[in-house]
Design a protein around this motif. Structure first.
Motif, PDB file in Angstrom:
ATOM      1  N   VAL A 254      34.871  37.024  52.696  1.00  9.02           N
ATOM      2  CA  VAL A 254      36.043  36.871  51.786  1.00  9.02           C
ATOM      3  C   VAL A 254      36.165  37.089  50.435  1.00  9.02           C
ATOM      4  CG1 VAL A 254      38.458  36.179  51.532  1.00  9.02           C
ATOM      5  CG2 VAL A 254      37.063  35.942  53.872  1.00  9.02           C
ATOM      6  N   GLY A 255      35.267  36.197  49.696  1.00  6.22           N
ATOM      7  CA  GLY A 255      35.217  36.363  48.190  1.00  6.22           C
ATOM      8  C   GLY A 255      34.602  37.825  47.744  1.00  6.22           C
ATOM      9  N   VAL A 256      33.515  38.183  48.478  1.00  9.96           N
ATOM     10  CA  VAL A 256      32.917  39.638  47.989  1.00  9.96           C
ATOM     11  C   VAL A 256      33.992  40.823  48.148  1.00  9.96           C
ATOM     12  CG1 VAL A 256      31.102  41.000  48.700  1.00  9.96           C
ATOM     13  CG2 VAL A 256      30.508  38.764  48.586  1.00  9.96           C
ATOM     14  N   VAL A 257      34.633  40.780  49.242  1.00  9.18           N
ATOM     15  CA  VAL A 257      35.626  41.942  49.352  1.00  9.18           C
ATOM     16  C   VAL A 257      36.538  41.801  48.482  1.00  9.18           C
ATOM     17  CG1 VAL A 257      37.268  42.812  50.780  1.00  9.18           C
ATOM     18  CG2 VAL A 257      35.187  42.119  51.933  1.00  9.18           C
ATOM     19  N   PHE A 258      37.347  40.539  47.989  1.00  8.10           N
ATOM     20  CA  PHE A 258      37.989  40.370  46.929  1.00  8.10           C
ATOM     21  C   PHE A 258      37.564  40.930  45.579  1.00  8.10           C
ATOM     22  CE2 PHE A 258      41.016  37.706  49.614  1.00  8.10           C
ATOM     23  CZ  PHE A 258      42.236  37.903  49.408  1.00  8.10           C
ATOM     24  N   SER A 259      36.529  40.450  45.494  1.00  6.25           N
ATOM     25  CA  SER A 259      35.992  40.725  44.140  1.00  6.25           C
ATOM     26  C   SER A 259      35.601  42.278  43.861  1.00  6.25           C
ATOM     27  CB  SER A 259      34.688  40.077  43.805  1.00  6.25           C
ATOM     28  OG  SER A 259      33.553  40.585  44.737  1.00  6.25           O
ATOM     29  N   ARG A 260      35.442  42.843  44.836  1.00  8.25           N
ATOM     30  CA  ARG A 260      35.141  44.407  44.929  1.00  8.25           C
ATOM     31  C   ARG A 260      36.082  45.234  44.835  1.00  8.25           C
ATOM     32  NH1 ARG A 260      30.081  44.490  48.943  1.00  8.25           N
ATOM     33  NH2 ARG A 260      28.790  43.396  47.554  1.00  8.25           N
ATOM     34  N   PHE A 261      37.389  44.828  45.367  1.00  8.41           N
ATOM     35  CA  PHE A 261      38.380  45.709  45.717  1.00  8.41           C
ATOM     36  C   PHE A 261      39.593  45.359  44.858  1.00  8.41           C
ATOM     37  CE2 PHE A 261      36.021  46.856  49.598  1.00  8.41           C
ATOM     38  CZ  PHE A 261      36.271  48.155  49.570  1.00  8.41           C
ATOM     39  N   LEU A 262      39.813  44.200  44.322  1.00  5.77           N
ATOM     40  CA  LEU A 262      40.831  43.602  43.674  1.00  5.77           C
ATOM     41  C   LEU A 262      40.452  43.122  42.204  1.00  5.77           C
ATOM     42  CD1 LEU A 262      43.111  41.761  46.421  1.00  5.77           C
ATOM     43  CD2 LEU A 262      43.195  43.964  45.393  1.00  5.77           C
ATOM     44  N   GLU A 263      39.047  43.303  42.068  1.00  5.06           N
ATOM     45  CA  GLU A 263      38.355  43.100  40.630  1.00  5.06           C
ATOM     46  C   GLU A 263      38.724  41.615  40.243  1.00  5.06           C
ATOM     47  OE1 GLU A 263      39.168  46.587  38.241  1.00  5.06           O
ATOM     48  OE2 GLU A 263      38.437  47.805  39.695  1.00  5.06           O
ATOM     49  N   VAL A 264      38.803  40.752  41.083  1.00  6.51           N
ATOM     50  CA  VAL A 264      39.039  39.351  40.715  1.00  6.51           C
ATOM     51  C   VAL A 264      37.340  38.603  40.886  1.00  6.51           C
ATOM     52  CG1 VAL A 264      41.322  38.903  41.301  1.00  6.51           C
ATOM     53  CG2 VAL A 264      39.636  38.474  43.077  1.00  6.51           C
ATOM     54  N   ASP A 265      37.341  37.576  40.230  1.00  5.21           N
ATOM     55  CA  ASP A 265      36.060  36.694  40.400  1.00  5.21           C
ATOM     56  C   ASP A 265      36.213  36.431  41.874  1.00  5.21           C
ATOM     57  OD1 ASP A 265      34.149  35.031  39.250  1.00  5.21           O
ATOM     58  OD2 ASP A 265      35.192  33.469  39.723  1.00  5.21           O
TER      59      ASP A 265
ATOM     60  N   ASN B 146      34.867  33.664  43.353  1.00  4.50           N
ATOM     61  CA  ASN B 146      35.054  32.264  43.593  1.00  4.50           C
ATOM     62  C   ASN B 146      36.855  32.415  43.785  1.00  4.50           C
ATOM     63  OD1 ASN B 146      32.610  31.556  43.472  1.00  4.50           O
ATOM     64  ND2 ASN B 146      33.003  30.377  41.399  1.00  4.50           N
ATOM     65  N   MET B 147      37.392  33.168  42.921  1.00  5.25           N
ATOM     66  CA  MET B 147      39.049  33.229  43.059  1.00  5.25           C
ATOM     67  C   MET B 147      39.305  33.734  44.363  1.00  5.25           C
ATOM     68  SD  MET B 147      41.542  32.465  41.367  1.00  5.25           S
ATOM     69  CE  MET B 147      43.027  32.802  42.269  1.00  5.25           C
ATOM     70  N   GLY B 148      38.325  34.552  44.730  1.00 10.41           N
ATOM     71  CA  GLY B 148      38.582  35.331  46.134  1.00 10.41           C
ATOM     72  C   GLY B 148      38.339  34.391  47.299  1.00 10.41           C
ATOM     73  N   VAL B 149      37.326  33.628  47.182  1.00 13.08           N
ATOM     74  CA  VAL B 149      37.255  32.516  48.293  1.00 13.08           C
ATOM     75  C   VAL B 149      38.273  31.613  48.315  1.00 13.08           C
ATOM     76  CG1 VAL B 149      35.724  30.422  48.718  1.00 13.08           C
ATOM     77  CG2 VAL B 149      34.658  32.570  47.841  1.00 13.08           C
TER      78      VAL B 149
ATOM     79  N   ILE C 171      41.536  32.186  47.469  1.00 11.87           N
ATOM     80  CA  ILE C 171      42.479  32.778  48.172  1.00 11.87           C
ATOM     81  C   ILE C 171      42.335  33.052  49.607  1.00 11.87           C
ATOM     82  CG2 ILE C 171      43.857  35.158  48.286  1.00 11.87           C
ATOM     83  CD1 ILE C 171      42.853  35.696  45.513  1.00 11.87           C
ATOM     84  N   GLY C 172      41.052  33.259  49.985  1.00  9.40           N
ATOM     85  CA  GLY C 172      40.846  33.401  51.397  1.00  9.40           C
ATOM     86  C   GLY C 172      41.074  31.811  52.067  1.00  9.40           C
ATOM     87  N   MET C 173      40.606  30.774  51.413  1.00 11.03           N
ATOM     88  CA  MET C 173      40.908  29.409  52.021  1.00 11.03           C
ATOM     89  C   MET C 173      42.376  28.998  52.203  1.00 11.03           C
ATOM     90  SD  MET C 173      38.163  27.534  49.640  1.00 11.03           S
ATOM     91  CE  MET C 173      38.615  25.720  50.015  1.00 11.03           C
ATOM     92  N   ALA C 174      42.995  29.325  51.209  1.00 11.43           N
ATOM     93  CA  ALA C 174      44.623  29.288  51.366  1.00 11.43           C
ATOM     94  C   ALA C 174      45.363  29.829  52.607  1.00 11.43           C
ATOM     95  CB  ALA C 174      45.419  29.497  50.134  1.00 11.43           C
ATOM     96  N   ILE C 175      44.574  31.303  52.585  1.00 12.39           N
ATOM     97  CA  ILE C 175      45.349  31.896  53.809  1.00 12.39           C
ATOM     98  C   ILE C 175      44.945  31.237  55.176  1.00 12.39           C
ATOM     99  CG2 ILE C 175      45.465  34.161  55.176  1.00 12.39           C
ATOM    100  CD1 ILE C 175      46.722  34.374  52.361  1.00 12.39           C
ATOM    101  N   VAL C 176      43.792  31.059  55.235  1.00 12.19           N
ATOM    102  CA  VAL C 176      43.199  30.350  56.699  1.00 12.19           C
ATOM    103  C   VAL C 176      43.625  29.056  56.885  1.00 12.19           C
ATOM    104  CG1 VAL C 176      41.131  29.705  57.849  1.00 12.19           C
ATOM    105  CG2 VAL C 176      41.029  31.743  56.593  1.00 12.19           C
ATOM    106  N   LEU C 177      43.948  28.415  55.771  1.00  7.66           N
ATOM    107  CA  LEU C 177      44.457  26.986  55.900  1.00  7.66           C
ATOM    108  C   LEU C 177      45.803  26.926  56.595  1.00  7.66           C
ATOM    109  CD1 LEU C 177      43.546  24.065  55.014  1.00  7.66           C
ATOM    110  CD2 LEU C 177      44.869  24.234  53.030  1.00  7.66           C
TER     111      LEU C 177
ATOM    112  N   PHE D 244      30.914  25.800  50.619  1.00  5.81           N
ATOM    113  CA  PHE D 244      29.696  26.767  50.971  1.00  5.81           C
ATOM    114  C   PHE D 244      30.039  28.218  50.628  1.00  5.81           C
ATOM    115  CE2 PHE D 244      28.309  23.361  54.242  1.00  5.81           C
ATOM    116  CZ  PHE D 244      27.347  22.986  53.391  1.00  5.81           C
ATOM    117  N   GLY D 245      31.150  28.713  50.742  1.00  7.66           N
ATOM    118  CA  GLY D 245      31.618  29.976  50.371  1.00  7.66           C
ATOM    119  C   GLY D 245      31.119  30.062  48.568  1.00  7.66           C
TER     120      GLY D 245
END
Lengths: 85, 596
Positions: free
Chosen positions: B139-150, B152-155, B157-163, B470-471
């Protein structure tokens, strides 16, 4: 349902499973791996047959196998009257 | 509109959809939390299973992996689909008839033992955590490549959604979001694949383009052309393998059996109303998976051909924009070994390790031809100048094929859907293992349903936090342990469940000793040959020439032998357990899942 019928039902089920798993093994392990080199002499379109079984054919057969099992078992369940309402 | 705007729009819309579904389908009882109330339609369950199963790795990495492995990539294609045949024929209908909530439930009841239950819980947690760490990273990697965020920031966001949707909705929320996620991910995978197939082969169906001719006037078949290109550049032929046959067999078998033994996949078949639906649902699941899995090898071949044609012996100055853009991400790198300004692509590693870019003020520094400079020492034993990460094959495909901006955004949304759906399914297994298999079944049997539900939600929340940790701090052994997850499942769950159904005489002693011996043997082999403990060892020391990835096959056979031998030397299982086995063999009377 009596014990004898139940045993017969189970035996038929095991027979279906054995046949379908034999096909499962044949298309993936035999065609896609063990005999891949020999099958590669034959072609399906532009693909060598052994290669094609490993990357395409086996997957198609897998899907068909499950639906065949669904069909056979639905019939068997009705025949032995163990289907669900 | 720019790619960035499209990406925000499409990703934002899909996220809103997932959260909307989660709120609509929130769980009110433990039965809804664990198995979605048991009323999921078999086709919906098939889609949910497909999304559950296909992870970020399937979506992003698999086609690239195959394009670098050629024929050998077939181990993943067959291994990750053939397991569904085993599921449908040997496991799913019987576990559905058994009618409980989890895999440890079955193992604990069938082997009348809390030791067996605990062993199963531990295996379920290890397998699921191994997997989920990789998903959060994805999740973090996809965010960082396409939305140009860090990353860790991507991780986060992913955690919040899954939560939100795992904690709120449990299995019910997860099931219906997974249905939506399947639709998003398959659409996102197929659109670029159809376009590329059409441009390269003139046939819009990738599976047919794969075995068709190239659209360049030569009339040559695509795969023949690819083999020729490989020979010219000194690679092994694309359609021939380079692994030993015994190892190809062992890896494929371990992946198939491991797939059928993965708890987050098995548990999906508890959610359908009837035994007949469990069988049918496995068929639908495999059909939905097969759409992607038969497209991936075609995409792999298209991308490989395209890439070789674009880069080989061409001046760097003439590289298209996507090449220069993806260089920035360090997924591509070029070192001009012979200083001619022309890219030479051949067999061999261009330099040692992954590209280390020279950066100033956060910008990559570019060299004399405009290439991104790297500090790695070039390898001297070959003339290859190009580094290509396998993930680029899917991620950059739309740009390589000149597809519009919205398609690129769609691929981002698809990658996120694949990662989120798998993460959610795994988190549920972990939370259920805590709330039901440990608290309810062992520590506090008198717990109220409401309290159990809170434990389940708390377990899910805690699991998200651990997975997120771990992410962000990925342990170095993640890559090694994903193979371990399959090996573990193959060496433990699969034999215990299959014997539990098909061998009435199998008893507690046999199953527990088989699982323990199987797991320990698998762990030992992985630690020794993958991570270098116990003296380590290389390829030449492998047992029977089987790699750690394929060793699950051996461990499973050992489990079977141990289980069988021990069970025949000890007392038969009690009559009521034998009656359970008789009962799960016939579909009638399945009814809803029951707690007791």
């Amino acid at each position: 349902m009596s014990g004898k019928n139940l045993q017969e039902y189970w035996k038929k089920n095991l027979g279906y499973v054995a046949i379908l798993l034999a096909i499962w093994f044949l298309v993936s392990y035999v065609f896609g791996i063990f005999l891949a080199d020999s099958l590669n002499a034959v072609r399906i379109g532009g693909a060598k047959l052994g290669f094609w079984f490993a990357q395409q054919g086996s997957i198609y057969v897998f899907v068909v196998l499950i639906f065949v099992y669904v069909y056979l078992m639905n019939k068997l369940d009705n025949e032995y009257d163990v289907h669900e309402e | 509109m720019s790619v960035q705007t499209w990406t925000f729009l499409i990703v934002g819309l899909t996220f809103a959809l997932y959260i909307g579904i989660a709120i609509w389908s929130r769980a009110g009882s433990t039965k809804e939390f664990y198995i979605a109330g048991g009323g999921v339609h078999p086709i919906a369950n098939g889609m949910a299973t497909a999304a559950d199963w296909m992870s970020a790795a399937s979506f992003i990495s698999m086609a690239g992996l195959i394009s670098f492995m050629g024929y050998d990539g077939g181990v993943f294609l067959m291994g990750w689909t053939g397991g569904y045949v085993l599921l449908a024929l040997l496991l799913a209908p019987y576990l559905r008839k058994f009618g409980k909530f989890t895999v440890p439930d079955f193992i604990g009841d069938r082997y009348y033992s809390n030791v067996a239950r605990t062993v199963a819980v531990i295996c379920a947690i290890i397998v699921s955590f191994t997997y989920v760490a990789g998903q959060m990273r994805g999740v973090g990697v996809v965010f960082s490549r396409f939305l140009e965020v860090d990353i860790n920031m991507g991780v986060y966001i992913g955690m919040a959604i899954v939560l939100i949707y795992a904690v709120l909705g449990g299995m019910k929320g997860i099931t219906y979001t997974q249905v939506a996620q399947y639709c998003v991910l398959i659409f996102a995978y197929m659109v670029p694949a159809l376009f590329i197939s059409l441009t390269m082969t003139g046939n819009v169906i990738p599976q047919l383009g794969f075995i068709g001719t190239v659209e360049d006037g030569s009339g040559a078949y695509l795969l023949d052309k690819l083999d020729q290109l490989h020979r010219d550049l000194g690679f092994a032929e694309y359609t021939s393998g380079s692994k030993d046959m015994i190892d190809v067999f062992a890896i494929t078998f371990a992946l198939m059996v491991g797939t059928a033994g993965l708890p987050h996949v098995i548990v999906r078949f508890f959610t359908v109303p009837k035994v007949a639906d469990a069988r049918k649902s496995a068929g639908w699941a495999l059909l939905f998976i097969a759409i992607l899995y038969t497209t991936a090898p075609a995409v792999a071949a298209f991308a490989r051909t395209n890439l070789i044609n674009t880069v080989t012996n061409t001046e760097y100055a003439q590289m298209p924009d996507w090449f220069k853009k993806w260089e920035e991400t360090a997924l591509l790198a070029w070192v001009d070994k012979n200083n001619d300004g022309v890219i030479q692509y051949q067999k061999g590693a261009p330099f040692v390790g992954k590209p280390e870019q020279v950066r100033e003020n956060g910008e990559a520094v570019r060299g004399q031809y405009g290439e991104v400079k790297i500090t790695n020492a070039p390898s001297t034993d070959n003339a290859n100048e190009l580094y290509i990460d396998q993930d680029i094959m899917v991620l950059a495909n739309p740009e390589i094929a000149n597809l519009p901006a919205w398609v690129i955004a769609l691929v981002a949304a698809g990658g996120l859907a694949a990662a989120l759906s798998t993460a959610a399914g795994l988190l549920l297994v972990i939370s259920t293992a805590v709330s039901r298999d440990l608290i309810k079944m062992q520590i506090k049997p008198n717990i109220s349903e409401k309290a159990e539900l809170w434990w389940a939600r708390g377990g899910a929340a805690a699991a998200v936090l651990v997975a997120g940790y771990f992410g962000i701090h990925p342990p170095g052994f993640v890559a090694a342990t994903v193979a371990l997850a399959f090996g573990l499942a193959a060496a433990s769950f699969f034999p215990a469940i299959v014997l539990g159904v098909f061998d009435k005489r199998m008893n507690r002693e046999g199953a527990v000793s088989g699982m323990i011996v199987g797991i320990l043997l698998m762990l030992y082999y992985m630690l020794k040959y993958k991570l270098g403990y116990f003296g380590g060892g290389g390829k030449d020391d492998w047992w029977f020439g089987i790699s750690p990835e394929g060793f699950g096959t051996v461990a499973m056979v050992v489990n079977l032998i141990v289980s069988f031998t021990v069970s025949r030397l000890t007392a038969a299982p009690p009559q009521e357990v034998q009656d359970i086995v008789e009962d799960i063999r016939i579909p009638r009377g399945a009814g809803g899942a029951h707690a007791h």
